[in-house]
Scaffold this motif. Structure first.
Motif: not given
Length: 115
Positions: A29-40, A78-95
């Motif tokens: 509850s006191i920690n910030g969180m994030a999502w990162y991604r890495q495409a090929p 959570y990460l709600q992803m809408n209107s996804l595009k081919p350029e969103d293709t990646a491995v998604y990591y939480c941090n």
């Protein structure tokens, strides 16, 4: 600290996915969180972050399409992803940045946007 990400998969362009990251071993509850991604062939990049006070920030490329949220009762971000595009293709990591110089990463979940 363990971060367990899930929810990735194959989706068509224009589709939606919701990623989840369950955290344990930290005071969520006191920690910030994030999502990162890495495409090929590319560097890992910040997608979205949320603070303990629910302030949010997004990469310009996903603003208006992705929404980060958290449920402190479930120790989950959570990460709600809408209107996804081919350029969103990646491995998604939480941090989880715990303190200066200390951060934890989930194992990654693959999102593939393709027709």
């Amino acid at each position: 600290v363990q971060l367990q990400a899930s929810g990735g998969g194959l989706v068509q362009p224009g589709g939606s996915l919701r990623l989840s990251c369950a955290a344990s071993g930290l005071i969520f509850s006191i920690n910030g969180m994030a999502w990162y991604r890495q495409a090929p062939g590319k560097q890992r990049e910040l997608v979205a972050g949320i603070t303990s006070t629910y302030s949010k920030n997004y990469a310009g490329s996903v603003k208006g399409r992705f929404t980060i949220s958290r449920d402190n009762r479930k120790n989950t971000v959570y990460l709600q992803m809408n209107s996804l595009k081919p350029e969103d293709t990646a491995v998604y990591y939480c941090n989880a940045p715990v303190r200066a110089g200390v951060e934890y990463w989930g194992q990654g979940t693959l999102v593939t946007v393709s027709s």
